[in-house]
Structure formats: structure tokens, C-alpha cells
Design an enzyme around this catalytic site. Sequence first.
Site, PDB file in Angstrom:
ATOM      1  CE  LYS A 152      -4.036  -2.232   2.115  1.00 36.82           C
ATOM      2  NZ  LYS A 152      -5.109  -2.115   3.147  1.00 36.82           N
ATOM      3  CE1 TYR A 193      -9.516  -2.844  -0.358  1.00 34.02           C
ATOM      4  CE2 TYR A 193      -8.561  -0.965  -1.485  1.00 34.02           C
ATOM      5  CZ  TYR A 193      -8.421  -2.083  -0.678  1.00 34.02           C
ATOM      6  OH  TYR A 193      -7.181  -2.439  -0.189  1.00 34.02           O
ATOM      7  NE  ARG A 235      -7.013 -12.000   4.788  1.00 39.11           N
ATOM      8  CZ  ARG A 235      -7.691 -10.848   4.762  1.00 39.11           C
ATOM      9  NH1 ARG A 235      -7.623 -10.038   3.708  1.00 39.11           N
ATOM     10  NH2 ARG A 235      -8.421 -10.474   5.783  1.00 39.11           N
ATOM     11  CB  THR A 272      -7.850  -5.492   9.456  1.00 36.01           C
ATOM     12  OG1 THR A 272      -8.465  -6.599   8.789  1.00 36.01           O
ATOM     13  CG2 THR A 272      -8.057  -4.233   8.645  1.00 36.01           C
ATOM     14  CG  ASN A 289      -3.844  -2.402   6.619  1.00 37.14           C
ATOM     15  OD1 ASN A 289      -3.596  -1.995   5.485  1.00 37.14           O
ATOM     16  ND2 ASN A 289      -4.934  -3.089   6.914  1.00 37.14           N
ATOM     17  CG  HIS A 318      -5.323  -6.118  -0.663  1.00 38.28           C
ATOM     18  ND1 HIS A 318      -6.594  -6.043  -0.141  1.00 38.28           N
ATOM     19  CD2 HIS A 318      -5.385  -7.002  -1.700  1.00 38.28           C
ATOM     20  CE1 HIS A 318      -7.394  -6.848  -0.843  1.00 38.28           C
ATOM     21  NE2 HIS A 318      -6.691  -7.437  -1.798  1.00 38.28           N
ATOM     22  CD  GLU A 362      -8.867  -8.746  -4.162  1.00 43.48           C
ATOM     23  OE1 GLU A 362      -7.721  -9.165  -3.866  1.00 43.48           O
ATOM     24  OE2 GLU A 362      -9.717  -8.420  -3.314  1.00 43.48           O
TER      25      GLU A 362
HETATM   26  P1  IDP Z   1      -8.574  -6.688   5.220  1.00 42.04           P
HETATM   27  O1  IDP Z   1      -7.693  -5.815   4.359  1.00 42.04           O
HETATM   28  O2  IDP Z   1      -7.827  -7.243   6.403  1.00 42.04           O
HETATM   29  O3  IDP Z   1      -9.289  -7.780   4.432  1.00 42.04           O
HETATM   30  P2  IDP Z   1     -11.119  -5.271   5.324  1.00 42.04           P
HETATM   31  O4  IDP Z   1     -12.068  -5.297   6.480  1.00 42.04           O
HETATM   32  O5  IDP Z   1     -11.484  -6.026   4.085  1.00 42.04           O
HETATM   33  O6  IDP Z   1      -9.680  -5.737   5.876  1.00 42.04           O
HETATM   34  O7  IDP Z   1     -10.876  -3.747   4.967  1.00 42.04           O
HETATM   35  C1  IDP Z   1     -10.169  -3.390   3.791  1.00 42.04           C
HETATM   36  C2  IDP Z   1      -9.193  -2.279   4.132  1.00 42.04           C
HETATM   37  O8  IDP Z   1      -9.926  -1.120   4.562  1.00 42.04           O
HETATM   38  C3  IDP Z   1      -8.245  -2.570   5.323  1.00 42.04           C
HETATM   39  O9  IDP Z   1      -7.103  -3.311   4.950  1.00 42.04           O
HETATM   40  C4  IDP Z   1      -7.906  -1.165   5.809  1.00 42.04           C
HETATM   41  O10 IDP Z   1      -6.897  -0.575   4.991  1.00 42.04           O
HETATM   42  C5  IDP Z   1      -9.213  -0.431   5.582  1.00 42.04           C
HETATM   43  N1  IDP Z   1     -10.041  -0.419   6.810  1.00 42.04           N
HETATM   44  C6  IDP Z   1     -10.782  -1.436   7.303  1.00 42.04           C
HETATM   45  N2  IDP Z   1     -11.377  -1.099   8.448  1.00 42.04           N
HETATM   46  C7  IDP Z   1     -11.008   0.182   8.692  1.00 42.04           C
HETATM   47  C8  IDP Z   1     -11.308   1.123   9.746  1.00 42.04           C
HETATM   48  O11 IDP Z   1     -12.015   0.822  10.710  1.00 42.04           O
HETATM   49  N3  IDP Z   1     -10.728   2.362   9.642  1.00 42.04           N
HETATM   50  C9  IDP Z   1      -9.932   2.718   8.591  1.00 42.04           C
HETATM   51  N4  IDP Z   1      -9.634   1.859   7.579  1.00 42.04           N
HETATM   52  C10 IDP Z   1     -10.148   0.618   7.632  1.00 42.04           C
HETATM   53 MG    MG Z   2     -10.839  -7.714   3.071  1.00 42.51          MG
END
Ligand code: IDP
Ligand code: MG
Length: 142
Positions: free
Chosen positions: A10, A50, A86, A92, A113, A116, A127
Site C-alpha cells: 500500500k 474496493y 492472509r 487488519t 496497514n 493487502h 482482483e
Molecule cells: P482486510 O484488508 O484485512 O481484508 P477489510 O475489512 O477487508 O480488511 O478492509 C479493507 C481495508 O480497509 C483494510 O485493509 C484497511 O486498509 C481499511 N479499513 C478497514 N477497516 C477500517 C477502519 O475501521 N478504519 C480505517 N480503515 C479501515
Molecule cells: Mg478484506
Amino acid sequence: MSQRTLAIIKPDAVRRKLIGEIITAITQAGFHIVGLKLVHMTKEQAESFYDVHRGRFFFEELTRFMSSGPVVVMVLQKEQAVEDFRSLIGATDPTEAAAGTIRHRFGTSKGENAIHGSDSLESAEREIAFFFSSIELVDHAP
Ligand code: IDP
Ligand code: MG
């Protein structure tokens, strides 16, 4: 069964010059890189990628962030690539990610974070097709 999954380094991690360290962690964990490129998504492209999160409270922040700078997109191949990747990236929220995972090592917040990874085989197929055409993917024996 050999699988393919999509990884994205990212914008936060690219800005912090972590591309090399993250790719080292990925290849040392046994993943084969079968596709790789640098992409700077538009806001609209990030929204399309997304799409499943459209309407969630973090959608605007997420798509603004993901279009804020270049990202490294990669297709990774390995036995059980989706699940194993994963595990390698961790939860996350980097503060909840297990020690040694990429998000624990390099992520700075739940949004920023570092990486992805596709969450299922179906997501991985969608994807990968979003970013890569067949000529951009190399064959790797399973
Ligand atoms: P993942 O990437 O672990 O699958 P998802 O819930 O699918 O997590 O969310 C996609 C992306 O959206 C996350 O990797 C993160 O960058 C962002 N995200 C998810 N939840 C939050 C939040 O509560 N605040 C800000 N960004 C978030
Ligand atoms: Mg996800």
C-alpha cells in the site's frame, strides 16, 4: 493445490521505502512472484477495486488513501496461497496482528496497514483480473 492470490504493497509502505523488505518477507515465506508492477490508482479505480466496501464508514478514507500514491501489485503463487498469505500479513489492525506478520512489522494504523491480500479464492480471481492481463503473468510450475 497451488493457488494464486493478489498482494498490494500500500501507499504508506511505498512512501516509507519498505518495498524491498516486504518483498523479501514474502519470497522468504515461500511465495513465487508471477506478476508484479507499480500502479498509481485514480480515486475511481480504487473505488472500483474496493467495490465490496462501498457504503462502509471507512470507504472514503480507504479509497482516498489507496489512490494517494503508487502501490506495488503482485500476483503470488504457492500451495494454499490465499490462506497462507492472509496468515503472513496478519490481522487488519496492526496492533492486533501477530508478532512477525507484515502488518505487525510495518503497519501504522487500521487504515494504513502496509499490505493487502485477497480474502478468498473468488476474490483473488477477481482482483488478479482487475490488475493483470494474461501476458503480464508468468508460468510457474506448481
Ligand atoms: P482486510 O484488508 O484485512 O481484508 P477489510 O475489512 O477487508 O480488511 O478492509 C479493507 C481495508 O480497509 C483494510 O485493509 C484497511 O486498509 C481499511 N479499513 C478497514 N477497516 C477500517 C477502519 O475501521 N478504519 C480505517 N480503515 C479501515
Ligand atoms: Mg478484506
